[in-house]
Design a protein around this motif. Structure first.
Motif, PDB file in Angstrom:
ATOM      1  N   VAL A 134       0.835  -1.206   0.000  1.00  0.00           N
ATOM      2  CA  VAL A 134       0.000   0.000   0.000  1.00  0.00           C
ATOM      3  C   VAL A 134       0.870   1.255   0.000  1.00  0.00           C
ATOM      4  O   VAL A 134       0.611   2.221  -0.738  1.00  0.00           O
ATOM      5  CB  VAL A 134      -0.946  -0.001   1.219  1.00  0.00           C
ATOM      6  N   GLY A 138       1.121   4.059  -2.914  1.00  0.00           N
ATOM      7  CA  GLY A 138       0.854   5.463  -2.626  1.00  0.00           C
ATOM      8  C   GLY A 138       2.006   6.355  -3.034  1.00  0.00           C
ATOM      9  O   GLY A 138       1.806   7.459  -3.552  1.00  0.00           O
ATOM     10  N   LEU A 141       1.884   7.121  -6.638  1.00  0.00           N
ATOM     11  CA  LEU A 141       0.902   8.171  -6.945  1.00  0.00           C
ATOM     12  C   LEU A 141       1.454   9.556  -6.609  1.00  0.00           C
ATOM     13  O   LEU A 141       1.298  10.508  -7.379  1.00  0.00           O
ATOM     14  CB  LEU A 141      -0.394   7.929  -6.164  1.00  0.00           C
ATOM     15  N   TRP A 281      -4.404  13.465  -7.026  1.00  0.00           N
ATOM     16  CA  TRP A 281      -3.843  12.116  -6.966  1.00  0.00           C
ATOM     17  C   TRP A 281      -2.655  12.045  -6.010  1.00  0.00           C
ATOM     18  O   TRP A 281      -2.429  11.024  -5.359  1.00  0.00           O
ATOM     19  CB  TRP A 281      -3.430  11.643  -8.354  1.00  0.00           C
ATOM     20  N   VAL A 284      -4.199  11.728  -2.640  1.00  0.00           N
ATOM     21  CA  VAL A 284      -4.670  10.353  -2.457  1.00  0.00           C
ATOM     22  C   VAL A 284      -3.491   9.424  -2.174  1.00  0.00           C
ATOM     23  O   VAL A 284      -3.542   8.558  -1.281  1.00  0.00           O
ATOM     24  CB  VAL A 284      -5.444   9.875  -3.708  1.00  0.00           C
ATOM     25  N   GLY A 285      -2.404   9.605  -2.946  1.00  0.00           N
ATOM     26  CA  GLY A 285      -1.207   8.797  -2.722  1.00  0.00           C
ATOM     27  C   GLY A 285      -0.653   8.983  -1.332  1.00  0.00           C
ATOM     28  O   GLY A 285      -0.206   8.018  -0.688  1.00  0.00           O
ATOM     29  N   PHE A 288      -2.511   6.875   1.022  1.00  0.00           N
ATOM     30  CA  PHE A 288      -2.099   5.473   0.887  1.00  0.00           C
ATOM     31  C   PHE A 288      -0.787   5.222   1.633  1.00  0.00           C
ATOM     32  O   PHE A 288      -0.634   4.189   2.306  1.00  0.00           O
ATOM     33  CB  PHE A 288      -1.934   5.101  -0.591  1.00  0.00           C
ATOM     34  N   VAL A 289       0.164   6.144   1.507  1.00  0.00           N
ATOM     35  CA  VAL A 289       1.439   5.990   2.216  1.00  0.00           C
ATOM     36  C   VAL A 289       1.200   5.931   3.723  1.00  0.00           C
ATOM     37  O   VAL A 289       1.731   5.059   4.427  1.00  0.00           O
ATOM     38  CB  VAL A 289       2.401   7.152   1.877  1.00  0.00           C
TER      39      VAL A 289
END
Length: 327
Positions: A134, A138, A141, A281, A284-285, A288-289
């Motif tokens: 994940v 991320g 992104l 994006w 969003v990344g 995720f990180v």
């Protein structure tokens, strides 16, 4: 007590990542004015080592035997984690985009997991594997890798070399029970790293050009000394010292994943200080990180025992180190 130490370690690791993350903005203003990347990083490391020298000598009073005993570790730290990582990274960006080079460098977090598995028999569990996947997704992104990137095999090799340097940084920063004070480790590594970078410049391996002209920072024209001071004190002294302490309190695995937030901070500071665009994006990344780091942290909390023997950092050492940087 262990939970409190983990909280302090997480805070210090985030401070380290944030201060390391300022290096792009500070260095960017110098590069725009004609500095070479090698000159910027060499000045950053050498000045930081000089700043830390008086405090390190005070902490070493009566402990020169410990410095001699750990000289090998400090030398490897300086060559691989400080100089090697940066030399490999700057060579990688000669063949790859900055985004791809950064992603390869930060795959060092995966190398830390592999090292702990091979060296200490700590096979990664499902949550750690999921968290790594994940977090790396991320990061891709955040770095906008899906817009298309050409891969040069030579550049990839240099990028993987930078990843080895980064992994070395986290593994050696985590230290051992009787390790040198964190500030002394940072000082020793910066001193050795600065000497290696200066030698590389003298031999022509690392191009050095540093015109002493005014630069643009925060949309204002300032002296070149302003970003140099920022690079040296914030992105080196504070970043390295807090990073060593944080790694000792968290262990190499968690510290390496928290270190991924450096890229998020770098994007944020580039937006705030240089006016570079921040996309949806990338946001969003970033989430995720953070989610990947959370999964690795959760897996560690469920672990029946500590990752590796984590050094107990004396209060005096923490106080001395609270005054530590990366690529």
């Amino acid at each position: 007590m262990q939970q409190r130490a983990g909280g302090v370690g997480l805070g210090l690791a985030l401070i380290s990542a944030a201060t390391f993350g300022t290096s792009g903005a500070f260095a960017g203003s110098l590069l725009e004015a004609g500095w070479t990347p090698g000159a910027a990083v060499t000045v950053r490391v050498v000045v930081a080592a000089l700043v830390l020298t008086p405090v390190a000598l005070v902490l070493l009073r009566g402990q020169l035997g410990r410095l001699r005993r750990d000289a090998g570790t400090v030398t490897v730290y300086g060559i691989a984690a400080v100089a090697g990582a940066q030399l490999c990274y700057f060579n990688a960006v000669q063949h790859l985009s900055v985004a791809v080079a950064l992603l390869l460098e930060y795959s060092g977090a995966l190398l830390v997991i592999g090292w702990l598995w091979l060296r200490h028999g700590q096979r990664p569990r499902a949550l750690t594997v999921a968290g790594a996947a994940v977090a790396v997704g991320g990061l891709a992104l955040v770095l906008d890798l899906f817009s298309g990137a050409d891969l040069d095999p030579i550049g990839v090799l240099w990028g993987l070399g930078a990843a080895v340097g980064l992994a070395t940084y986290f593994v050696l920063s985590a230290g051992k029970d009787d390790a040198l004070p964190p500030l002394v480790v940072a000082w020793g590594g910066l001193t050795v790293g600065g000497a290696v970078l200066a030698a590389a410049g003298a031999l022509g391996v690392l191009p050095l050009a540093a015109p002493r002209v005014d630069v643009v920072l925060l949309d204002r024209e300032v002296s070149w000394l302003v970003p140099v001071v920022g690079l040296s004190l914030v992105a080196a002294v504070v970043a390295y010292v807090t990073g060593v302490i944080g790694a000792r309190l968290l262990g190499a695995k968690i510290a390496s994943f928290v270190g991924l937030t450096e890229v998020l901070f770098a994007v944020l500071f580039a937006w705030l200080l240089l006016g570079q665009e921040l996309t949806v994006w990338q946001l969003v990344g970033g989430l995720f990180v953070l989610g990947g780091i959370g999964l690795v942290q959760l897996d560690e909390l469920r672990s029946p025992g500590p990752e590796i023997p984590v050094a107990v950092v004396p209060e005096t050492a923490v106080a001395g180190g609270a005054d530590r940087s990366r690529s």
